[in-house]
Design a protein around this motif. Structure first.
Motif, PDB file in Angstrom:
ATOM      1  N   PRO A  11      73.639  -6.101  66.732  1.00  0.00           N
ATOM      2  CA  PRO A  11      72.858  -7.262  66.275  1.00  0.00           C
ATOM      3  C   PRO A  11      72.142  -7.018  64.946  1.00  0.00           C
ATOM      4  N   GLY A  12      72.904  -6.881  63.880  1.00  0.00           N
ATOM      5  CA  GLY A  12      72.328  -6.571  62.568  1.00  0.00           C
ATOM      6  C   GLY A  12      72.138  -7.798  61.709  1.00  0.00           C
ATOM      7  N   GLY A  13      71.484  -7.597  60.580  1.00  0.00           N
ATOM      8  CA  GLY A  13      71.286  -8.710  59.653  1.00  0.00           C
ATOM      9  C   GLY A  13      70.808  -8.239  58.296  1.00  0.00           C
ATOM     10  N   MET A  14      70.633  -9.203  57.424  1.00  0.00           N
ATOM     11  CA  MET A  14      70.315  -8.930  56.027  1.00  0.00           C
ATOM     12  C   MET A  14      68.844  -8.546  55.827  1.00  0.00           C
ATOM     13  N   VAL A  15      68.625  -7.620  54.910  1.00  0.00           N
ATOM     14  CA  VAL A  15      67.270  -7.249  54.503  1.00  0.00           C
ATOM     15  C   VAL A  15      66.734  -8.349  53.579  1.00  0.00           C
ATOM     16  N   ASP A  16      65.597  -8.917  53.907  1.00  0.00           N
ATOM     17  CA  ASP A  16      64.984  -9.939  53.049  1.00  0.00           C
ATOM     18  C   ASP A  16      64.423  -9.292  51.781  1.00  0.00           C
ATOM     19  N   PRO A  17      64.289 -10.065  50.688  1.00  0.00           N
ATOM     20  CA  PRO A  17      63.714  -9.491  49.466  1.00  0.00           C
ATOM     21  C   PRO A  17      62.335  -8.885  49.748  1.00  0.00           C
ATOM     22  N   GLY A  18      62.144  -7.654  49.326  1.00  0.00           N
ATOM     23  CA  GLY A  18      60.851  -6.988  49.493  1.00  0.00           C
ATOM     24  C   GLY A  18      60.606  -6.429  50.882  1.00  0.00           C
ATOM     25  N   GLU A  19      61.512  -6.683  51.800  1.00  0.00           N
ATOM     26  CA  GLU A  19      61.304  -6.241  53.193  1.00  0.00           C
ATOM     27  C   GLU A  19      61.660  -4.765  53.356  1.00  0.00           C
ATOM     28  N   ASP A  20      60.876  -4.075  54.159  1.00  0.00           N
ATOM     29  CA  ASP A  20      61.190  -2.696  54.513  1.00  0.00           C
ATOM     30  C   ASP A  20      62.302  -2.711  55.568  1.00  0.00           C
ATOM     31  N   VAL A  21      63.280  -1.806  55.411  1.00  0.00           N
ATOM     32  CA  VAL A  21      64.427  -1.777  56.332  1.00  0.00           C
ATOM     33  C   VAL A  21      63.977  -1.622  57.793  1.00  0.00           C
ATOM     34  N   ASN A  22      62.898  -0.874  58.011  1.00  0.00           N
ATOM     35  CA  ASN A  22      62.395  -0.712  59.382  1.00  0.00           C
ATOM     36  C   ASN A  22      61.976  -2.043  59.992  1.00  0.00           C
ATOM     37  N   GLU A  23      61.452  -2.919  59.152  1.00  0.00           N
ATOM     38  CA  GLU A  23      61.094  -4.268  59.596  1.00  0.00           C
ATOM     39  C   GLU A  23      62.353  -5.074  59.908  1.00  0.00           C
TER      40      GLU A  23
ATOM     41  N   GLU B 254      68.236 -11.905  67.209  1.00  0.00           N
ATOM     42  CA  GLU B 254      69.581 -12.071  67.756  1.00  0.00           C
ATOM     43  C   GLU B 254      69.703 -11.702  69.236  1.00  0.00           C
ATOM     44  N   ALA B 255      68.888 -10.758  69.692  1.00  0.00           N
ATOM     45  CA  ALA B 255      69.041 -10.289  71.082  1.00  0.00           C
ATOM     46  C   ALA B 255      67.873 -10.702  71.980  1.00  0.00           C
ATOM     47  N   LEU B 256      66.783 -11.207  71.387  1.00  0.00           N
ATOM     48  CA  LEU B 256      65.618 -11.632  72.185  1.00  0.00           C
ATOM     49  C   LEU B 256      65.256 -13.084  71.872  1.00  0.00           C
ATOM     50  N   ASP B 257      66.176 -13.786  71.240  1.00  0.00           N
ATOM     51  CA  ASP B 257      65.974 -15.187  70.857  1.00  0.00           C
ATOM     52  C   ASP B 257      64.643 -15.406  70.135  1.00  0.00           C
ATOM     53  N   GLY B 258      64.263 -14.423  69.321  1.00  0.00           N
ATOM     54  CA  GLY B 258      63.085 -14.574  68.474  1.00  0.00           C
ATOM     55  C   GLY B 258      61.751 -14.281  69.152  1.00  0.00           C
ATOM     56  N   ILE B 259      61.788 -13.901  70.433  1.00  0.00           N
ATOM     57  CA  ILE B 259      60.523 -13.653  71.132  1.00  0.00           C
ATOM     58  C   ILE B 259      60.149 -12.169  71.036  1.00  0.00           C
ATOM     59  N   ASP B 260      59.083 -11.927  70.264  1.00  0.00           N
ATOM     60  CA  ASP B 260      58.604 -10.569  70.017  1.00  0.00           C
ATOM     61  C   ASP B 260      58.130  -9.965  71.333  1.00  0.00           C
ATOM     62  N   ASP B 261      58.740  -8.831  71.710  1.00  0.00           N
ATOM     63  CA  ASP B 261      58.416  -8.210  72.995  1.00  0.00           C
ATOM     64  C   ASP B 261      57.588  -6.952  72.756  1.00  0.00           C
ATOM     65  N   LYS B 262      56.299  -7.015  73.128  1.00  0.00           N
ATOM     66  CA  LYS B 262      55.369  -5.909  72.856  1.00  0.00           C
ATOM     67  C   LYS B 262      55.749  -4.637  73.628  1.00  0.00           C
ATOM     68  N   THR B 263      56.470  -4.792  74.749  1.00  0.00           N
ATOM     69  CA  THR B 263      56.851  -3.603  75.518  1.00  0.00           C
ATOM     70  C   THR B 263      57.831  -2.722  74.729  1.00  0.00           C
ATOM     71  N   LEU B 264      58.391  -3.279  73.657  1.00  0.00           N
ATOM     72  CA  LEU B 264      59.357  -2.496  72.871  1.00  0.00           C
ATOM     73  C   LEU B 264      58.689  -1.606  71.816  1.00  0.00           C
ATOM     74  N   GLU B 265      57.394  -1.756  71.657  1.00  0.00           N
ATOM     75  CA  GLU B 265      56.674  -0.991  70.628  1.00  0.00           C
ATOM     76  C   GLU B 265      56.981   0.519  70.687  1.00  0.00           C
ATOM     77  N   GLU B 266      57.012   1.067  71.889  1.00  0.00           N
ATOM     78  CA  GLU B 266      57.318   2.490  72.059  1.00  0.00           C
ATOM     79  C   GLU B 266      58.747   2.805  71.614  1.00  0.00           C
ATOM     80  N   LEU B 267      59.640   1.882  71.925  1.00  0.00           N
ATOM     81  CA  LEU B 267      61.053   2.077  71.575  1.00  0.00           C
ATOM     82  C   LEU B 267      61.237   2.161  70.061  1.00  0.00           C
ATOM     83  N   TRP B 268      60.528   1.295  69.327  1.00  0.00           N
ATOM     84  CA  TRP B 268      60.706   1.249  67.862  1.00  0.00           C
ATOM     85  C   TRP B 268      60.288   2.556  67.189  1.00  0.00           C
TER      86      TRP B 268
END
Ligand code: RP5
Ligand code: MG
Ligand code: MG
Length: 257
Positions: free
Chosen positions: A140-152, A161-175
């Motif tokens: 589930p990849g995509g384009m880097v926006d202008p000025g955006e850090d790749v980690n973002e 693409e995989a969470l239908d846009g819903i930011d999941d705080k439980t993933l913080e550790e995973l990142w």
């Protein structure tokens, strides 16, 4: 040595075009150094790019090649690319198509590919999507926006693409677990002689069971999302160069495909 193939496919009409077909380029004539007197591929830049804020204009004189151009990163991960007839030249050689096709940028188009993974019943799995454009399974990849850090970009595209846009705080550790696997060219079916995809592939591996509770849902340009199991016996057919990236990922977890 590697020669791109997905961006030389002459059997299909170019993505979303009416009747644009690539000129056939035999393997041995892919490299620009090889003389190819009959090489005169169609010049195609999609009308849909016109006026799009995320796309370049046709005014090639204003662009700063091989540099950070304002917020737009025109630096290639691969090489200092050449400019021929004012246009950047694909460092991996001929594709049978000039222009930009459907790609937003002349030269490198920077993307990021997050491989989110776990072991489940002893089997290595990663989150894959079904792409809306080609119907192929993909990271589930995509384009880097202008000025955006790749980690973002990695987090944002996965969320879209995989969470239908819903930011999941439980993933913080995973990142925090990111391990880079690849940085460079992608043999993408959209590539042309003057525009091509490049990516950074990062593996986020969950060995704490964080992902077992997460509800995945396809969003943005993804049609479906699911866990794909990696096994040496099953041949994975994936989008663009993603098979290669998955092989690197499997090796990291001691599975040899
Ligand atoms: C591929 O296209 C990259 O590897 C990445 O997965 C993807 C980015 O393009 P979009 O998904 O935004 O179309 O070359
Ligand atoms: Mg996307
Ligand atoms: Mg995408």
């Amino acid at each position: 040595t590697f020669v791109h193939t997905k961006c030389r496919d002459t059997s299909k009409v170019y993505l979303r075009s009416k009747n644009i077909f690539r000129q056939f380029v035999p393997d041995e004539l892919v490299k620009w150094e090889k003389p190819f007197p009959d090489y005169n591929p169609p010049d195609y830049t999609s009308e849909n790019l016109r006026g799009k804020p995320w796309a370049d204009s046709e005014n090639l004189d204003e662009m700063r090649w091989n540099e950070l151009d304002g917020k737009i990163n025109r630096v290639s991960h691969i090489t200092k690319y050449r400019i021929e007839n004012k246009r950047p030249q694909n460092p991996f050689g001929r594709t049978g198509l000039q222009g930009r096709g459907t790609l937003g940028r002349w030269g490198p188009n920077h993307a990021a590919d997050p491989i989110v993974s776990r072991f489940y019943n002893g089997k290595l799995q990663f989150i894959a999507i079904e792409r809306g454009d080609t119907g192929e399974m993909a990271i589930p990849g995509g384009m880097v926006d202008p000025g955006e850090d790749v980690n973002e970009t990695l987090k944002r595209e996965f969320t879209e693409e995989a969470l239908d846009g819903i930011d999941d705080k439980t993933l913080e550790e995973l990142w925090k677990t990111g391990a880079e696997l690849y940085r460079g060219y992608v043999d993408d079916h959209r590539n042309t002689d003057n525009a091509w995809m490049e990516t950074v592939v990062v593996n986020f591996h969950d060995d704490k069971g964080i992902l077992n509770e997460v509800k995945f849902k396809a969003g943005s340009d993804a049609k479906n999302v699911r866990w794909l199991t990696i096994s040496p016996s099953e041949c994975l057919k994936l989008y663009a160069s993603h098979e290669h990236f998955i092989r690197l990922f499997a090796e990291r977890h001691n599975i040899h495909l």
